[in-house]
Design an enzyme around this catalytic site. Structure first.
Site, mmCIF file in Angstrom:
data_model
loop_
_atom_site.group_PDB
_atom_site.id
_atom_site.type_symbol
_atom_site.label_atom_id
_atom_site.label_comp_id
_atom_site.label_asym_id
_atom_site.label_seq_id
_atom_site.Cartn_x
_atom_site.Cartn_y
_atom_site.Cartn_z
ATOM 1 N N ASP A 257 0.815 -1.222 0.000
ATOM 2 C CA ASP A 257 0.000 0.000 0.000
ATOM 3 C C ASP A 257 0.846 1.268 0.000
ATOM 4 O O ASP A 257 0.311 2.371 0.165
ATOM 5 C CB ASP A 257 -0.927 0.005 1.221
ATOM 6 C CG ASP A 257 -1.927 -1.146 1.186
ATOM 7 O OD1 ASP A 257 -2.513 -1.374 0.110
ATOM 8 O OD2 ASP A 257 -2.106 -1.822 2.216
ATOM 9 N N ASP A 258 2.156 1.134 -0.184
ATOM 10 C CA ASP A 258 3.039 2.296 -0.132
ATOM 11 C C ASP A 258 2.739 3.269 -1.279
ATOM 12 O O ASP A 258 2.637 2.867 -2.447
ATOM 13 C CB ASP A 258 4.497 1.834 -0.217
ATOM 14 C CG ASP A 258 5.459 2.992 -0.159
ATOM 15 O OD1 ASP A 258 5.691 3.512 0.945
ATOM 16 O OD2 ASP A 258 5.971 3.394 -1.227
ATOM 17 N N VAL A 259 2.617 4.542 -0.927
ATOM 18 C CA VAL A 259 2.273 5.581 -1.907
ATOM 19 C C VAL A 259 3.340 5.670 -2.997
ATOM 20 O O VAL A 259 3.027 5.798 -4.187
ATOM 21 C CB VAL A 259 2.102 6.944 -1.199
ATOM 22 C CG1 VAL A 259 1.898 8.053 -2.214
ATOM 23 C CG2 VAL A 259 0.918 6.904 -0.237
ATOM 24 N N TRP A 299 11.045 2.408 -5.832
ATOM 25 C CA TRP A 299 11.146 3.681 -5.103
ATOM 26 C C TRP A 299 12.220 4.562 -5.733
ATOM 27 O O TRP A 299 12.059 5.768 -5.855
ATOM 28 C CB TRP A 299 11.509 3.430 -3.645
ATOM 29 C CG TRP A 299 10.389 2.971 -2.773
ATOM 30 C CD1 TRP A 299 9.049 3.049 -3.022
ATOM 31 C CD2 TRP A 299 10.515 2.360 -1.480
ATOM 32 N NE1 TRP A 299 8.336 2.532 -1.972
ATOM 33 C CE2 TRP A 299 9.206 2.100 -1.012
ATOM 34 C CE3 TRP A 299 11.600 2.012 -0.678
ATOM 35 C CZ2 TRP A 299 8.958 1.512 0.232
ATOM 36 C CZ3 TRP A 299 11.360 1.418 0.559
ATOM 37 C CH2 TRP A 299 10.056 1.172 1.005
#
Length: 303
Positions: A257-259, A299
């Protein structure tokens, strides 16, 4: 761990897949980082192992050898203490992990092949200290990264120790034993929410009591470690997986669920909307056993 010493300097043999520039690219992403300084490709940092406080400079020669030089007369006399410092550095840069299978998988993956090629030699930079990793996870909840770094800096400078060298202070993350004795009122000057103060103090008290430790979590399988972290007040699935990834080194840790992860996938797939959780699960099927590295590389695309 393969290492030796030459004239009181530690020399660590690096794995074949390692690129210091790729790792420095990650480490230099935020100017407000307070746990180390980087100048001329040399990292200056205090490494704390129990009561040991060693100020070191870390550099790399031809991506083959990592040089660790002690500053300010902080070289431990006992060899076992120096071994602990080498172990910390191995965990920090994930040097014991053979990345060959990850790159074999990534070069055939539509999403990962570009970042794997562009950031070849990047390691998942770790946070070996469990309390520091948990605090950083809590501090980063529901705020932007720049503000999270600002909070960490305030927290470290208010409650941490430091070594001064050449007119600069190099900080040690506050020990959980110290934070366990505080109340949220003691943290009031730091611009974090009362809830976050309560969470951090609660985590410190669990560690001070011995109920929570890195050693205990490392003996568990992934699911049990995740469950044990999530039952702690203030630790949800995102924070748990972040810590499982960067501190406990579970390769299957996956903060789905990491933005940032969601945004990176959206960019790389040229989507005009956010990918759904089901879509991310489907995309990530080939990443089995390498979800943490896949996440870290995605990321990295963002900065």
């Amino acid at each position: 761990m393969t290492w030796h010493e030459v004239n009181d300097v530690i020399v660590i043999t690096l794995p074949e897949i390692f690129d210091m520039n790729a790792n420095l690219g990650y480490l230099t992403r935020e100017k407000n980082e307070c746990m180390y300084e980087i100048e001329n490709n040399i990292i200056t940092k205090v490494i704390a192992i129990g009561e040991i406080r060693s100020l070191v400079q870390v550099s790399v020669i031809n991506n083959k050898q990592m040089i660790v030089q002690f500053l300010n007369d902080s070289r431990p006399v006992e060899q076992w203490k120096r071994e602990e410092i080498v172990k910390y550095i191995h965990e920090w840069f994930d040097l014991d992990n053979d990345l060959t299978p990850f790159y074999e998988m990534a070069k055939a993956d539509p999403l990962l092949k570009m970042p794997a090629r562009k950031f070849y030699g990047l390691r998942v930079i770790g946070i070996p200290d469990l309390f520091e990793a948990l605090c950083w996870g809590v501090l980063g909840q529901q705020i932007n990264l720049a503000f999270a770094y600002s909070l960490k800096k305030q927290f470290v400078e208010a409650f941490g120790d430091s070594i001064e060298w050449n007119g600069k202070k190099y900080w040690v993350f506050p020990p959980y034993e110290r934070i366990a004795r505080l109340t949220p009122t003691d943290l009031a000057d730091i611009k974090m929410t009362v809830k976050k103060s309560e969470y951090i103090i609660g985590i410190a008290r669990l560690m001070a009591s011995g109920e929570l430790s890195r050693e205990k979590l490392m003996k568990m399988n992934f699911k049990d470690a995740e469950k044990n972290l999530i039952k702690i007040r203030g630790i949800g699935p995102w924070t748990a997986n972040y810590v499982l990834m960067r501190c406990l080194r579970f390769p299957t840790a996956f903060p789905i669920d990491d933005v940032g992860l969601i945004h990176s996938i959206k960019i790389l797939r040229n989507m005009n909307r956010k990918p759904t959780k089901d879509e991310i699960l489907e995309i990530s099927v080939p990443w089995k056993e390498w979800q943490s590295y896949a996440t870290f590389y995605l990321w990295r695309v963002l900065y």
